[in-house]
Design an enzyme around this catalytic site. Structure first.
Site, mmCIF file in Angstrom:
data_model
loop_
_atom_site.group_PDB
_atom_site.id
_atom_site.type_symbol
_atom_site.label_atom_id
_atom_site.label_comp_id
_atom_site.label_asym_id
_atom_site.label_seq_id
_atom_site.Cartn_x
_atom_site.Cartn_y
_atom_site.Cartn_z
ATOM 1 N N ALA A 159 -3.676 -6.683 4.699
ATOM 2 C CA ALA A 159 -2.955 -6.949 3.455
ATOM 3 C C ALA A 159 -2.549 -8.409 3.480
ATOM 4 O O ALA A 159 -2.422 -9.011 4.558
ATOM 5 C CB ALA A 159 -1.717 -6.058 3.386
ATOM 6 N N GLU A 201 -7.803 -0.152 7.616
ATOM 7 C CA GLU A 201 -7.435 1.028 6.812
ATOM 8 C C GLU A 201 -8.439 1.251 5.686
ATOM 9 O O GLU A 201 -8.807 2.384 5.372
ATOM 10 C CB GLU A 201 -6.010 0.855 6.261
ATOM 11 C CG GLU A 201 -4.969 0.913 7.375
ATOM 12 C CD GLU A 201 -3.564 0.613 6.887
ATOM 13 O OE1 GLU A 201 -3.345 -0.496 6.368
ATOM 14 O OE2 GLU A 201 -2.695 1.489 7.016
#
Ligand code: COA
Length: 260
Positions: free
Chosen positions: A66, A115
């Site tokens: 992220a 992820e």
């Protein structure tokens, strides 16, 4: 839609989604996540698309996580919404996609990048790839399903070691753990992913979709785990250590954690 952070290409029955923020190692900022959500919806509804390959632009990174810069100033509510919305709109959408989705991991797959790869049905890594969930070095935990999917893919003890030590593993180690299906040289990465999707596309599409649903149902007691992850991820943003970890990364220095 004109994409700023993705390259989208359809060749034959395969839709290629390339995360295209090479200067930031393809880190997932808000705009990229929104575009990913739109691109996935398009691929799902486009009858010409049989399967999807997700990869990162350039030779260095699949996705380095992220976008840490956007974590600055995020509070508990903001973090809960961020994790909840992106899990629901992107990561769970990929996992439950009725067409095969293959991650072609061309370099670093860290944090949200790993992820993203773990939400895909199949993972192919290039031999230079490195994978890890380094969130605890920022005073955080994974928030896009990492604690749940890694544990399912490699088992609890390996997941504990990877998440708690925050260490990266090589593609070869990831293969040994069963985290990736194949390791190939970088120049063969996309053709290997294509080879697998093309094999799947020879089979009955409704049966493939049904198999995806059924495989995802295996041991499906994860709903609470995902909810727990969202709550715990959000709580991290109330800590001084998370502010320190994020600030230290952005200032390119080592964090000094105080356990607060
Ligand atoms: N969020 C925001 N920016 C990121 C990023 C991320 N997750 N990962 C890399 N970048 C940026 C760097 O800040 C740098 O930007 P700059 O050139 O404007 O300074 C650029 O991408 C290149 O990264 P850099 O750190 O210089 O490359 P490197 O080869 O020295 O190190 C990594 C590569 C992957 C080891 C390192 O970038 C890293 O640790 N990234 C963060 C990984 C992480 O913690 N991910 C989980 C987030 S929850």
């Amino acid at each position: 839609m004109v994409y700023q952070n993705l390259l989208i290409e359809t060749r034959g029955p395969i839709q290629y989604i390339v995360i295209n923020r090479e200067s930031k190692l393809n880190a997932l900022n808000k705009d990229t996540l929104y575009e990913l959500h739109i691109a996935l919806g398009d691929a799902l509804h486009n009858k010409e698309v049989g399967g999807v390959i997700i990869t990162g632009a350039g030779p260095k990174a699949f996705v380095a996580g992220a976008d840490i810069a956007e974590f600055k100033g995020l509070d508990v509510n903001g973090a809960r919404n961020l994790a909840h919305e992106n899990q629901r709109n992107i990561f769970n959408v990929i996992e439950n996609f009725s067409k095969p989705v293959v991650a072609a991991i061309n370099g670093f797959a860290l944090g949200g990048g790993l992820e993203l790869a773990m939400a895909c049905h199949i993972r192919i890594a290039s031999d230079n790839a490195k994978m890890g969930l380094p969130e605890v070095t920022l005073g955080l935990i994974p928030g896009y399903g990492g604690t749940q999917r890694l544990t399912k893919l490699v088992g609890k003890s390996r997941a504990f070691e990877m998440i708690l030590t925050a260490e990266m593993i090589t593609a070869a180690e990831a293969y040994q753990l069963g985290l990736v299906n194949h390791v190939v040289s970088q120049d063969r990465l996309i053709s290997k992913a294509e080879e697998i999707i093309n094999k799947i596309l020879k089979n009955a599409p409704l049966a493939v979709a049904a198999a995806i649903t059924a495989i995802n149902a295996a041991g499906d007691n994860a709903t609470n785990g995902f909810d727990t992850e969202i709550v715990e991820f959000a709580k991290c943003f109330a800590t001084a250590d998370s502010k320190e970890g994020i600030a230290a990364f952005l200032a390119k220095r080592k964090p000094a954690f105080k356990g607060k």
